[in-house]
Structure formats: structure tokens, C-alpha cells
Design a protein around this motif. Sequence first.
Motif, short mmCIF file in Angstrom:
data_model
loop_
_atom_site.label_atom_id
_atom_site.label_comp_id
_atom_site.label_asym_id
_atom_site.label_seq_id
_atom_site.Cartn_x
_atom_site.Cartn_y
_atom_site.Cartn_z
N ASN A 203 0.50 -35.31 2.46
CA ASN A 203 0.96 -33.93 2.37
C ASN A 203 2.36 -33.79 2.94
O ASN A 203 2.54 -33.77 4.16
N VAL A 204 3.35 -33.73 2.07
CA VAL A 204 4.73 -33.66 2.55
C VAL A 204 5.12 -32.22 2.82
O VAL A 204 4.73 -31.30 2.11
N ILE A 205 5.90 -32.05 3.87
CA ILE A 205 6.43 -30.74 4.22
C ILE A 205 7.92 -30.90 4.49
O ILE A 205 8.42 -32.01 4.69
N GLY A 206 8.62 -29.79 4.49
CA GLY A 206 10.05 -29.83 4.74
C GLY A 206 10.70 -28.56 4.25
O GLY A 206 10.08 -27.74 3.55
N GLY A 207 11.97 -28.38 4.57
CA GLY A 207 12.69 -27.19 4.17
C GLY A 207 12.88 -27.11 2.67
O GLY A 207 13.04 -28.12 1.99
N GLY A 208 12.87 -25.89 2.14
CA GLY A 208 13.14 -25.67 0.73
C GLY A 208 11.93 -25.65 -0.17
O GLY A 208 12.08 -25.54 -1.38
N ASP A 209 10.73 -25.78 0.39
CA ASP A 209 9.51 -25.67 -0.41
C ASP A 209 9.15 -24.19 -0.49
O ASP A 209 8.91 -23.55 0.53
N TRP A 210 9.12 -23.65 -1.71
CA TRP A 210 8.81 -22.24 -1.90
C TRP A 210 7.59 -22.05 -2.79
O TRP A 210 7.35 -20.95 -3.31
N ALA A 211 6.78 -23.09 -2.98
CA ALA A 211 5.63 -23.01 -3.88
C ALA A 211 4.56 -22.07 -3.31
O ALA A 211 4.46 -21.85 -2.11
N LYS A 212 3.75 -21.53 -4.21
CA LYS A 212 2.64 -20.69 -3.79
C LYS A 212 1.47 -21.59 -3.40
O LYS A 212 1.38 -22.75 -3.82
N ASP A 213 0.57 -21.05 -2.59
CA ASP A 213 -0.64 -21.76 -2.17
C ASP A 213 -0.34 -23.06 -1.44
O ASP A 213 -1.09 -24.03 -1.55
N ARG A 214 0.77 -23.10 -0.71
CA ARG A 214 1.05 -24.21 0.20
C ARG A 214 1.28 -23.62 1.57
O ARG A 214 1.96 -22.59 1.72
N ILE A 215 0.75 -24.28 2.57
CA ILE A 215 0.71 -23.68 3.89
C ILE A 215 2.09 -23.42 4.49
O ILE A 215 2.34 -22.38 5.08
N VAL A 216 3.03 -24.37 4.32
CA VAL A 216 4.35 -24.18 4.94
C VAL A 216 5.12 -23.03 4.30
O VAL A 216 5.59 -22.13 5.02
N PRO A 217 5.31 -23.00 2.97
CA PRO A 217 6.04 -21.85 2.42
C PRO A 217 5.33 -20.53 2.65
O PRO A 217 5.99 -19.51 2.89
#
Length: 362
Positions: A203-217
Motif C-alpha cells: 500500500n503506497v502512500i505519498g503526496g499528490g494522491d487524490w483518489a477516492k476511497d483511499r485513506i490518505v487522500p
Amino acid sequence: MLDISAYKGAKVLVTGHTGFKGSWLCEMLLMAGAEVYGYALRPPTRPSLFSQLSLARRLKSHEIGDVRDASRLEETIKRIKPDFIFHLAAQPLVRESYSSPKETFDVNVTGTVNLLESVRKVFLSDDSRVLKKCSCSVVCVTTDKCYENNNSGHPFVETDSLGGSDPYSASKGACEIVISSYRRSFFSHKGSNVRVASARAGNVIGGGDWAKDRIVPDAMRAFLSKKSLVVRNKMSTRPWQHVLEPLIGYLTLGMLLQNDSRCASAFNFGPNSRSVRTVFDLVEGLRSRFSDVDVLFASEKNALYEAKLLTLNSTKAFEILGWKPRWSFKKTVQATADWYKSVAEGVSARVVTDAQINDYLK
């Protein structure tokens, strides 16, 4: 200092270049001096990292195309004759796969078939001696969810059984079978000018992820707007890692493919065991970089099935590629939250992204 200078001047095709991981990969390749060509649908979110980095005008070619369009994909590969292909184009969301199962299989499985079939036709064709002299290294990106998971907590190795209960996971398991079949049927003979590998990341995370149904965004949208965040499945564990970790793995794999036959196979790129943490740990780590934010942990009635335990064994990548994760869970969460905070405060997304890439490469 990690060295990706082998890509300087190389022609690199990235499918799915408008997505989150694709945008980070393109930025790294541009920093390395590569000629980067993109083939993908339009950016899937607004905002998108692709737009924030102004990649449309910085790439050698930015083509809006669907991997389900076999003839167009083949024409693109024939025109570019890339030295490297990184295949990231996919329907990447587990929950979306429940509402669009056929599209998920079409994009993930048929799209991969189309990519590899195009490579076979272009590089192995008997119609052109020029094309036969060209070489190409292909890295197909799948996921850690390609494994048949019984929630035992067993760290998966590359030879474990493939499968998946949800359509997304099943499609990625099927992708791996397709990749293996094409590799053994067409690209494994001695002296082959095409080498194919697959890469399975967590499970990759990082800046610039704006997808729906993902915990970080979801968390960043809530925290930046001072709204409450509702979190499901807080005790589910995931192998959290910064997006730069597997991308360096993909780039390293691509560089070594033509020189080491062992690289033409599947590789796990997971974090160290200390980064296998719960959703609760991740959210609390993100929240610590903000103030005056509320988090509500709730369970869903009739929730869609998602595996609760998932870890990878990346020994093979360490022994053959010399790859290993560099950032701790704390550093990963800090870099992710700081990216969003800095951009929200007016700092250029490209400045923040490039700084984090340089920090990682040191």
C-alpha cells in the motif's frame, strides 16, 4: 546516493502516466534525463499530481489513450520503439472493482494482454530487421493483492499461490498469470531482445494522491478543510510504504533486466516489518502533523470484503537487485503529510516533489 542515471537519454514509455504513481515515476525519470513518453486516460482526479507537476508539457509525448485499444497501443509502441516500458495503467481500487467488475477485468487483464501482445508484434516481428535489433525491458506493475490471502499474516513470497476474493485482487492475480505466460512463451529464449518482469508492491502512500476511497487522500481532504474524518476497519494492517520505495525498485529492476536473466521474473517490493501497521496507526501519524482535527472510527454494516492482514517478503529483491526499503514508517507518514501541507500553503508541487525525491536518493 542511489543512481538512476542509466535512464539518461533512454526512451521510456509509461502507461498510466497520468495517475498518482505514474506521475511520481515520470518526475523521477525526467530528473534522470530520460525521454519520457506517456500513454493513459486523462487524469482520474481533480486535482491531480499529473497536472500539479505540469507533466503534459514536460514529457516527450503525452498521449491520451486506453490500454483496451489494442491497435492504438501497438501503433504507439511501434512509433516510439522504447528502450523501457513501465506498465502502470490499471483500475487500481478494490472498492471500485465491486461496482465495476467487468471494467476492472477488462482494464487490468485485457489491457496487460494488449501491452504484451503489442511488444511481441513490434519487437519480435519478422517483418523488420531494424525492429529485431532493438531491445526493450518491460516492467509490469501489479500489486501485493495478487496473492491468495487467508489472513494468516504469512509474509507472501513470489512463489505463493495467486488469487483474490474481490474483482480487483482476482484481476491482478490473472495479470500475473498473463505476464508469466507471455514471458515463457515468447521472451525467455536465449538472446531474446525483450525481457519482461512483474512488480508487486504494498500500500503506497505519498503526496499528490487524490483518489477516492483511499485513506490518505480522504484524511488530507478532511484535515485541510478542518472536517471530521470517518475511518473504517481501523485495525486492518497494511504494508505501508512511501511511493518512492517501490518506484526505485521498478527503476532498478528495469535497469538490470537486460543484463541478468534472473530479473525476468516476479518481485515483491514491500516495506520492512516495522512498517506493517494498522489503519489506526497511519491515521494517528497523519493527524499528528495537523491541529484541531477529529477522527471517528466506525465499522460499516454490510461492508465490502477487504483482506485484513497482508505482508510481503522482499528477500528476493534484496538478494538479486540490491533493493531494500530506506524510509521508516514515521518518515513515510511525515513526508506524506508535509507534502500536502506545503502545497496547501502555496509551495509549488514540483518543488516539494523534487525535494522529496532528492532527499530519498541521498
